[in-house]
Design a protein around this motif. Structure first.
Motif, PDB file in Angstrom:
ATOM      1  N   ILE A   1       0.913  -1.118  -0.104  1.00 37.60           N
ATOM      2  CA  ILE A   1       0.027   0.027  -0.105  1.00 37.60           C
ATOM      3  C   ILE A   1       0.995   1.400  -0.027  1.00 37.60           C
ATOM      4  CG2 ILE A   1      -1.902  -1.125   1.234  1.00 37.60           C
ATOM      5  CD1 ILE A   1      -1.174   0.287   3.590  1.00 37.60           C
ATOM      6  N   THR A   2       2.279   1.130   0.404  1.00 40.30           N
ATOM      7  CA  THR A   2       3.098   2.353   0.164  1.00 40.30           C
ATOM      8  C   THR A   2       3.538   2.517  -1.233  1.00 40.30           C
ATOM      9  OG1 THR A   2       5.189   1.149   0.790  1.00 40.30           O
ATOM     10  CG2 THR A   2       3.791   1.737   2.583  1.00 40.30           C
ATOM     11  N   TYR A   3       3.544   1.778  -2.131  1.00 45.16           N
ATOM     12  CA  TYR A   3       3.974   1.655  -3.475  1.00 45.16           C
ATOM     13  C   TYR A   3       2.837   2.270  -4.319  1.00 45.16           C
ATOM     14  CZ  TYR A   3       6.756  -2.259  -1.594  1.00 45.16           C
ATOM     15  OH  TYR A   3       7.533  -3.214  -1.012  1.00 45.16           O
TER      16      TYR A   3
ATOM     17  N   ASP B   1       4.819  10.178  -4.584  1.00 48.41           N
ATOM     18  CA  ASP B   1       5.769   9.008  -4.023  1.00 48.41           C
ATOM     19  C   ASP B   1       5.910   9.470  -2.676  1.00 48.41           C
ATOM     20  OD1 ASP B   1       7.478   7.320  -3.145  1.00 48.41           O
ATOM     21  OD2 ASP B   1       8.910   7.621  -4.949  1.00 48.41           O
ATOM     22  N   TRP B   2       5.146   8.725  -1.639  1.00 46.77           N
ATOM     23  CA  TRP B   2       5.339   9.023  -0.444  1.00 46.77           C
ATOM     24  C   TRP B   2       6.542   8.199   0.472  1.00 46.77           C
ATOM     25  CZ3 TRP B   2       3.679   6.193   3.886  1.00 46.77           C
ATOM     26  CH2 TRP B   2       3.056   4.981   3.710  1.00 46.77           C
ATOM     27  N   ARG B   3       6.913   7.285  -0.387  1.00 46.86           N
ATOM     28  CA  ARG B   3       7.959   6.051   0.186  1.00 46.86           C
ATOM     29  C   ARG B   3       9.261   6.822  -0.060  1.00 46.86           C
ATOM     30  NH1 ARG B   3       9.450   1.199   1.398  1.00 46.86           N
ATOM     31  NH2 ARG B   3       7.269   0.514   1.435  1.00 46.86           N
TER      32      ARG B   3
ATOM     33  N   GLY C   1       2.139   7.022  -7.398  1.00 43.82           N
ATOM     34  CA  GLY C   1       2.895   6.753  -6.299  1.00 43.82           C
ATOM     35  C   GLY C   1       4.296   6.393  -6.556  1.00 43.82           C
ATOM     36  N   HIS C   2       4.980   5.510  -5.675  1.00 43.96           N
ATOM     37  CA  HIS C   2       6.166   5.024  -5.679  1.00 43.96           C
ATOM     38  C   HIS C   2       6.564   4.202  -7.167  1.00 43.96           C
ATOM     39  CE1 HIS C   2      10.238   4.005  -4.281  1.00 43.96           C
ATOM     40  NE2 HIS C   2       9.999   2.859  -4.485  1.00 43.96           N
TER      41      HIS C   2
END
Length: 209
Positions: A37-39, A137-139, A169-170
């Motif tokens: 879920i972070t990707y 991208d928050w990673r 995202g990432h």
């Protein structure tokens, strides 16, 4: 959180799971779900899954788009997707490898040996740099990329920076984004021209000699 999911799996056995003939698959599944879920960005997750219920996609469920209000079964399509990713991951990735790789990522700090001064860490650099970030991208956020750019500029190094507004995202760098590819293509073209110019210079030097 992901590491904790693995080490608290009853099958982990302090990292000696193979000696016990088991694999901490439950922990690996949860670790992968947390990581996955972070990707992706919130926009991408919403566009891909939204609040779609799995029952609405299952012709045999008979429940249509009505929630079953269960605490055990998979109801939302996003649950099914993350469960699938976790199951697949647990079949091929080693738990100890996952623990070590994620720990190495946490330990990495190029400014650590320079009193936390990132500019000092780049003081001896001689390379030319191309930094690219994606807005969602928050990673590894654009803010982090800009810190690197500032540190390079503090040292008057050759650096180009591109911040791409992308909703993915990432994982955006894995996708076919023409802006991202355009930046890379321009950079590679520049490198090719520089190499060609250097080669011509060397050829001229040999002829003169």
């Amino acid at each position: 959180m992901a590491r904790r999911a693995i080490v608290t799996d009853p099958d982990f056995h302090g990292g000696h799971y193979l000696a016990h003939g088991v694999v901490p698959k439950r922990g690996l599944r949860v670790a992968r779900m947390i990581g996955h879920i972070t990707y992706l960005s919130d926009d991408t997750m919403d566009a891909k899954f939204g609040r779609t219920l799995r029952t609405a996609l299952d012709a045999d469920a008979g429940a249509g788009d009505t929630p079953r209000y269960t605490t055990q079964d998979i109801e939302f399509e996003i649950e099914s997707y993350l469960r699938y990713q976790g199951d697949k991951f647990s079949e091929y990735f080693d738990a100890n490898s996952y623990l070590l790789i994620t720990r190495v990522l946490d330990y990495f700090d190029p400014a650590r040996e320079h009193g936390g001064d990132l500019s000092a860490a780049f003081a001896q650099a001689t390379a030319k740099f191309q930094i690219i970030s994606f807005t969602t991208d928050w990673r590894f956020s654009p803010g982090r990329s800009r810190e690197i750019v500032k540190a390079l500029l503090d040292n008057r190094l050759d650096v180009s920076y591109a911040e791409i507004a992308a909703p993915h995202g990432h994982d955006a760098f894995l996708l076919d984004d023409p802006r991202y590819h355009g930046v890379l293509r321009a950079r590679f073209d520049r490198i090719a021209r520089e190499i060609e110019a250097d080669s011509r210079g060397l050829s001229g030097l040999r002829i003169a000699t």
